[in-house]
Design a protein around this motif. Structure first.
Motif, mmCIF file in Angstrom:
data_model
loop_
_atom_site.group_PDB
_atom_site.id
_atom_site.type_symbol
_atom_site.label_atom_id
_atom_site.label_comp_id
_atom_site.label_asym_id
_atom_site.label_seq_id
_atom_site.Cartn_x
_atom_site.Cartn_y
_atom_site.Cartn_z
ATOM 1 N N VAL A 1 0.972 -1.340 -0.019
ATOM 2 C CA VAL A 1 0.022 -0.042 0.069
ATOM 3 C C VAL A 1 0.878 1.154 0.095
ATOM 4 O O VAL A 1 1.712 1.233 0.876
ATOM 5 C CB VAL A 1 -1.006 0.094 1.232
ATOM 6 C CG1 VAL A 1 -1.734 1.247 1.208
ATOM 7 C CG2 VAL A 1 -1.683 -0.948 1.130
ATOM 8 N N TYR A 2 0.635 2.266 -0.915
ATOM 9 C CA TYR A 2 1.180 3.485 -1.078
ATOM 10 C C TYR A 2 0.239 4.659 -0.723
ATOM 11 O O TYR A 2 -0.590 4.457 -0.732
ATOM 12 C CB TYR A 2 1.762 3.604 -2.244
ATOM 13 C CG TYR A 2 3.149 2.617 -2.953
ATOM 14 C CD1 TYR A 2 4.135 2.844 -2.788
ATOM 15 C CD2 TYR A 2 2.551 1.479 -3.332
ATOM 16 C CE1 TYR A 2 5.228 2.164 -2.876
ATOM 17 C CE2 TYR A 2 3.642 0.667 -3.689
ATOM 18 C CZ TYR A 2 4.884 0.983 -3.504
ATOM 19 O OH TYR A 2 5.845 -0.203 -4.074
ATOM 20 N N CYS B 1 4.032 -3.361 3.634
ATOM 21 C CA CYS B 1 3.764 -4.589 2.874
ATOM 22 C C CYS B 1 3.484 -5.600 3.862
ATOM 23 O O CYS B 1 4.098 -5.980 4.943
ATOM 24 C CB CYS B 1 5.108 -4.811 2.091
ATOM 25 S SG CYS B 1 5.359 -6.242 1.182
ATOM 26 N N VAL B 2 2.320 -6.246 3.462
ATOM 27 C CA VAL B 2 1.643 -7.229 4.374
ATOM 28 C C VAL B 2 1.780 -8.452 3.560
ATOM 29 O O VAL B 2 1.212 -8.460 2.402
ATOM 30 C CB VAL B 2 0.404 -6.747 4.827
ATOM 31 C CG1 VAL B 2 -0.399 -7.899 5.775
ATOM 32 C CG2 VAL B 2 0.614 -5.609 5.732
ATOM 33 N N PHE C 1 -11.447 0.790 5.928
ATOM 34 C CA PHE C 1 -11.258 -0.539 5.944
ATOM 35 C C PHE C 1 -11.425 -1.076 4.517
ATOM 36 O O PHE C 1 -11.768 -0.572 3.489
ATOM 37 C CB PHE C 1 -12.518 -1.251 6.743
ATOM 38 C CG PHE C 1 -12.397 -1.174 8.180
ATOM 39 C CD1 PHE C 1 -11.287 -0.606 8.881
ATOM 40 C CD2 PHE C 1 -13.768 -1.558 8.824
ATOM 41 C CE1 PHE C 1 -11.319 -0.343 10.253
ATOM 42 C CE2 PHE C 1 -13.587 -1.283 10.253
ATOM 43 C CZ PHE C 1 -12.635 -0.920 10.864
ATOM 44 N N ALA C 2 -10.546 -2.261 4.302
ATOM 45 C CA ALA C 2 -10.457 -2.853 2.944
ATOM 46 C C ALA C 2 -10.565 -4.211 3.142
ATOM 47 O O ALA C 2 -10.270 -4.952 4.108
ATOM 48 C CB ALA C 2 -9.060 -2.616 2.182
ATOM 49 N N LEU C 3 -11.284 -4.732 2.107
ATOM 50 C CA LEU C 3 -11.716 -6.478 1.840
ATOM 51 C C LEU C 3 -10.740 -6.812 0.696
ATOM 52 O O LEU C 3 -11.183 -6.350 -0.220
ATOM 53 C CB LEU C 3 -13.129 -6.401 1.918
ATOM 54 C CG LEU C 3 -13.581 -8.050 1.954
ATOM 55 C CD1 LEU C 3 -13.552 -8.517 3.477
ATOM 56 C CD2 LEU C 3 -14.914 -8.183 1.571
ATOM 57 N N LEU D 1 -6.546 -0.127 6.596
ATOM 58 C CA LEU D 1 -5.628 0.657 5.580
ATOM 59 C C LEU D 1 -4.596 1.328 5.991
ATOM 60 O O LEU D 1 -3.426 1.605 5.694
ATOM 61 C CB LEU D 1 -6.082 1.033 4.149
ATOM 62 C CG LEU D 1 -6.657 0.025 3.136
ATOM 63 C CD1 LEU D 1 -6.973 0.717 1.965
ATOM 64 C CD2 LEU D 1 -5.659 -0.815 2.656
ATOM 65 N N GLU D 2 -5.063 1.937 7.091
ATOM 66 C CA GLU D 2 -4.307 2.926 7.824
ATOM 67 C C GLU D 2 -2.615 2.365 8.375
ATOM 68 O O GLU D 2 -1.701 2.902 8.230
ATOM 69 C CB GLU D 2 -4.817 3.609 8.913
ATOM 70 C CG GLU D 2 -4.141 4.828 9.811
ATOM 71 C CD GLU D 2 -4.827 5.293 11.081
ATOM 72 O OE1 GLU D 2 -4.473 6.070 11.496
ATOM 73 O OE2 GLU D 2 -5.814 4.893 11.078
ATOM 74 N N ASP D 3 -2.889 1.197 8.917
ATOM 75 C CA ASP D 3 -1.547 0.724 9.399
ATOM 76 C C ASP D 3 -1.526 -0.807 8.739
ATOM 77 O O ASP D 3 -0.423 -1.424 9.349
ATOM 78 C CB ASP D 3 -1.476 0.490 10.848
ATOM 79 C CG ASP D 3 -3.059 0.179 11.687
ATOM 80 O OD1 ASP D 3 -3.702 -0.523 10.796
ATOM 81 O OD2 ASP D 3 -3.219 0.321 12.616
ATOM 82 N N GLY D 4 -2.380 -1.442 7.975
ATOM 83 C CA GLY D 4 -2.163 -2.886 7.608
ATOM 84 C C GLY D 4 -2.523 -3.831 8.370
ATOM 85 O O GLY D 4 -2.190 -4.928 8.133
#
Length: 496
Positions: free
Chosen positions: A73-74, A109-110, A132-134, A168-171
């Motif tokens: 994520v960037y 990177c997760v 949030f992301a799914l 998404l803020e911190d993975g």
């Protein structure tokens, strides 16, 4: 009215004039006639990732690793540099402008997928209110899997499908939902839909719609499943009656001879194979039967038996609260097409908190899109085939369109065969894609050209392109790739 191309003049105009009631947002979006991604940096130095999309609020750029194991994520930033001259525009950009990290900062990177699972690169759903992301990971498909446990024959099986809810803020992975030996259409979010905090996942293999709620705490909570049962207490009711029937049958069983046969079948075979239709299927068949029984003049119901289409498709409208089928259409129904033409926005309802998605152009809210649709319709030779082609996009996939103002057809016109708001790969072209102003003098405002600046010299195979537009900034990425899994050619288009 003529509007100046000078940005300062338009800002001054905004200060001294008041837009009509209800048009302030549309007037503000006209500034994108001045703020355009008119400068291109070709073939930037970037990591070999699979670039997915910008989030609808523009805060993040979502990417996946080439081995489909990791999420990267960037954060979009902006190219900054110093210049000692009075007119910096006449000078070349510094060498660091060729680097991807001059425009984007990696946040983390997760690793999402396990050893035998892979990330579905075409699946991503964003919940803007909570950031949030799914994401989805899955094992390989089994095409000849046996239909057991209520599964549908002919539908492939996936040993494990995992949905990951991530902040998404911190993975941080907040929760997961796993489906075993099932099949969900993950490509382009086709089998999953998000509305506010309710998530619907369609199991094709078991013909079930799973409704989940995404809590503010980051938990995925099962709400109900629609398929075998329609109401929440259907299973309890049937199980209670089954127990009482079993007790009654056991009493009768003592009175029957050992080899008693009923209706030509052994008694124990009757009880084991006498199963109900699923709840949703029973509702649908009952609706069709009542329509024919009542001699309705609806041609969509009566033409089913005499249709020459060997591969028909049907659409059913289901009321989740009353558990009733509201309407039923074939994919050639003129009535459904007319509703889709006039009320297209209702077919891709977005979450109420997603303000960016309220301005996507469609043939029900844009006279330009409607006129373009009528031109295509007038050129067609078969009305039935045209209707089927238009209705083939239903149901519209969740979050499948870009809210970028440069796809607003009241501002620009462009060749939709080469580029559009819909999130799909396109066949690449060596010619730049032109964005032309709708207002006079109808000039080309900017161009987007995928691939190398001088055109591609690789003629070994088909080249495809994808375009990622930021939802609010004059910033876009064009990615060109071949089918030989070579590194992609990435261009950055921005306002210098």
């Amino acid at each position: 009215m003529f509007r100046s191309n000078n940005l300062v003049a338009r800002i001054f105009e905004r200060q001294i004039s008041t837009p009509s009631p209800g048009t302030s947002v549309h007037c503000a979006r006209r500034f994108y006639e001045n703020l355009v991604p008119s400068h291109t940096i070709y073939d930037v130095e970037c990591p070999d990732h699979l670039f997915r999309k910008f989030t609808d609020d523009g805060q993040y750029l979502v990417c996946f690793s080439r081995n489909h194991q990791e999420l990267i994520v960037y954060r979009p930033t902006w190219l900054s540099f110093s210049c000692k001259e009075e007119d910096c525009d006449i000078h070349d950009l510094p060498t660091k402008a060729k680097r991807f990290d001059s425009f984007f900062t990696q946040l983390y990177c997760v690793s999402l997928a396990s050893t035998n699972e892979y990330i579905c690169k075409d699946f991503f759903i964003y919940m803007e209110s909570n950031q949030f992301a799914l994401f989805a990971t899955s094992t390989a498909q089994i095409h000849d899997a046996p239909a057991v446990g209520g599964a549908i024959q002919g539908v492939p099986s996936i040993e494990k499908i995992t949905f990951h809810l991530l902040r998404l803020e911190d993975g941080i992975v907040l929760d997961e939902k796993v489906f075993h030996d099932d099949f969900v259409h993950l490509a382009h979010n086709m089998g999953v839909f998000l509305y506010d905090d309710l998530l619907a996942i369609v199991s094709l293999r078991y013909q079930t719609i799973h409704i989940l709620q995404i809590r503010d705490s980051g938990n995925l909570v099962d709400v109900r499943s629609i398929g075998a049962f329609c109401r929440e207490d259907d299973e309890l009711f049937l199980n209670s009656n089954a127990q009482s029937m079993n007790t009654h049958e056991k009493g009768k069983l003592h009175q029957l001879p050992e080899n008693h046969v009923e209706n030509g079948l052994p008694h124990n075979q009757l009880t084991s194979e006498n199963t109900f239709l699923s709840g949703i299927k029973q509702r649908l068949l009952s609706f069709i039967f009542r329509g024919i029984w009542n001699e309705e003049t609806d041609p969509n119901l009566l033409q089913m038996s005499r249709s020459a289409d060997h591969h028909p498709a049907f659409f059913a409208v289901y009321n989740m609260e009353t558990t009733e089928i509201v309407a039923f259409y074939q994919n050639s129904a003129d009535e459904l097409y007319l509703m889709f033409e006039q009320f297209c926005d209702y077919f891709h309802t977005t979450s109420r908190s997603s303000l960016h998605m309220n301005f996507i152009s469609s043939h029900s809210n844009s006279i330009h899109a409607r006129e373009q649709l009528r031109c295509v319709k007038n050129k067609t030779t078969s009305s039935s085939q045209f209707v089927k082609k238009m209705l083939a996009s239903l149901p519209i996939s969740c979050q499948s369109q870009s809210p970028s103002p440069y796809f607003d057809q009241s501002l620009y016109r462009f060749d939709e065969k080469l580029i559009s708001a819909t999130d799909r790969h396109r066949q690449s072209t060596d010619h730049p894609i032109r964005f032309i102003l709708r207002r006079k003098p109808n000039t080309v405002r900017f161009k987007i050209k995928p691939g190398p600046e001088g055109g591609s010299m690789d003629s070994r195979g088909k080249r495809i392109s994808s375009f990622l537009f930021h939802p609010s900034l004059p910033l876009a990425l064009s990615i060109q790739q071949t089918l030989f899994m070579q590194p992609s050619a990435v261009n950055v288009h921005f306002r210098r």
